[in-house]
Scaffold this active site. Structure first.
Site, mmCIF file in Angstrom:
data_model
loop_
_atom_site.group_PDB
_atom_site.id
_atom_site.type_symbol
_atom_site.label_atom_id
_atom_site.label_comp_id
_atom_site.label_asym_id
_atom_site.label_seq_id
_atom_site.Cartn_x
_atom_site.Cartn_y
_atom_site.Cartn_z
ATOM 1 N N SER A 1 -29.374 -63.571 4.162
ATOM 2 C CA SER A 1 -28.486 -63.862 5.287
ATOM 3 C C SER A 1 -28.112 -65.335 5.280
ATOM 4 O O SER A 1 -28.234 -66.012 4.255
ATOM 5 C CB SER A 1 -29.163 -63.458 6.606
ATOM 6 N N ASN A 2 -27.650 -65.860 6.403
ATOM 7 C CA ASN A 2 -27.238 -67.263 6.511
ATOM 8 C C ASN A 2 -27.459 -67.718 7.962
ATOM 9 O O ASN A 2 -27.757 -66.894 8.825
ATOM 10 C CB ASN A 2 -25.764 -67.401 6.075
ATOM 11 N N PRO A 3 -27.316 -69.020 8.223
ATOM 12 C CA PRO A 3 -27.702 -69.527 9.555
ATOM 13 C C PRO A 3 -26.664 -69.355 10.667
ATOM 14 O O PRO A 3 -26.815 -69.954 11.740
ATOM 15 C CB PRO A 3 -27.932 -71.032 9.325
ATOM 16 N N ALA B 1 -19.765 -64.959 9.420
ATOM 17 C CA ALA B 1 -20.203 -65.503 8.133
ATOM 18 C C ALA B 1 -20.790 -64.319 7.360
ATOM 19 O O ALA B 1 -21.990 -64.041 7.422
ATOM 20 C CB ALA B 1 -21.236 -66.591 8.346
#
Ligand code: C5P
Length: 215
Positions: free
Chosen positions: A26-28, A93
């Site tokens: 995943s991503n922030p 995102a």
């Protein structure tokens, strides 16, 4: 029958791409920009559907929220919701890649390889363009975001063209007061005609309001 309100569909937050039930890529992203646009869109009198990846934010009042986990789930929900929409705004995102396989149970350490095989996820904006805008809902307006590190302008202009957007909101996620999780953002808006407008550092809600006034 004419619809009472114009409808905007917004994607927000990250996606999670699981390799087993307890591990994922995943991503922030926190979803703050998309949620701020949803709030601004309600203020403007739009019917608002917010398709959210896993985030810890309260749903703005008056917004219909659809929770999803993976890019493929987000894409399916986006295509479905965009069919009757006037505007589609992609702030999510989205993870570009996912593990080729997702195990049904937690993998033991020694069952895992040091190399993870990945496959590409769908591009949601491109999919909505190809399967909704070009196939029935031709008045649908598409808006995208470009989170870049360094100079965002060239990349954003290319994405605006390639994804068939009315305009794209570009930001340098490494700039002070901008990017993932911040309550403010500093963006440049580029439209399909090549016009460019740089906004001052402002709250994500203020940016959401500017975006909705352009829409
Ligand atoms: O990842 P990228 O920089 O190409 O993202 C630009 C825009 O495309 C963003 O609006 C993002 O939400 C959207 N996007 C998407 N599906 C993807 C990747 C990005 O809709 N798989």
């Amino acid at each position: 029958m004419k619809k009472a309100k114009a409808k905007v569909v917004i994607t927000a937050g990250p996606t999670r791409e699981h390799l087993d039930p307890v591990r994922f890529l995943s991503n922030p992203s926190t979803g703050r920009m998309g949620f701020a646009i949803a709030k601004a869109a309600v203020e403007r009198g739009f019917e608002v559907t917010l398709i959210a990846g896993p985030v810890a934010l309260k749903t703005p009042k008056g917004v219909k929220r659809i929770d999803v986990v993976s890019a493929r789930e987000m894409c399916a929900a986006a295509v479905e919701e965009a069919k009757a929409a006037d505007v589609f705004i992609a702030t999510a995102a989205v993870a570009d890649w996912r593990p080729a396989k997702c195990a049904a149970r937690k993998l033991k350490k020694d069952e895992m390889s040091s190399v993870l095989k990945l496959v590409r996820n769908p591009d949601i904006l491109k999919t909505v363009n190809a399967t909704v805008k070009r196939k029935g809902n031709s008045d649908l307006k598409l808006v995208g975001f470009a989170a870049e590190t360094g100079n965002p302008i060239c990349e954003a202009a290319r994405k605006c063209r390639e994804k068939g957007l009315e305009f794209i909101v570009a930001n340098d996620v490494t700039a002070k007061g901008a990017g993932f999780g911040a309550s403010t953002n500093r963006v440049v808006i580029l439209d399909k005609f090549g016009n460019r407008k740089a906004l001052a550092l402002m709250s994500k809600l203020a940016i959401g309001r500017r975006i909705m006034s352009l829409v």
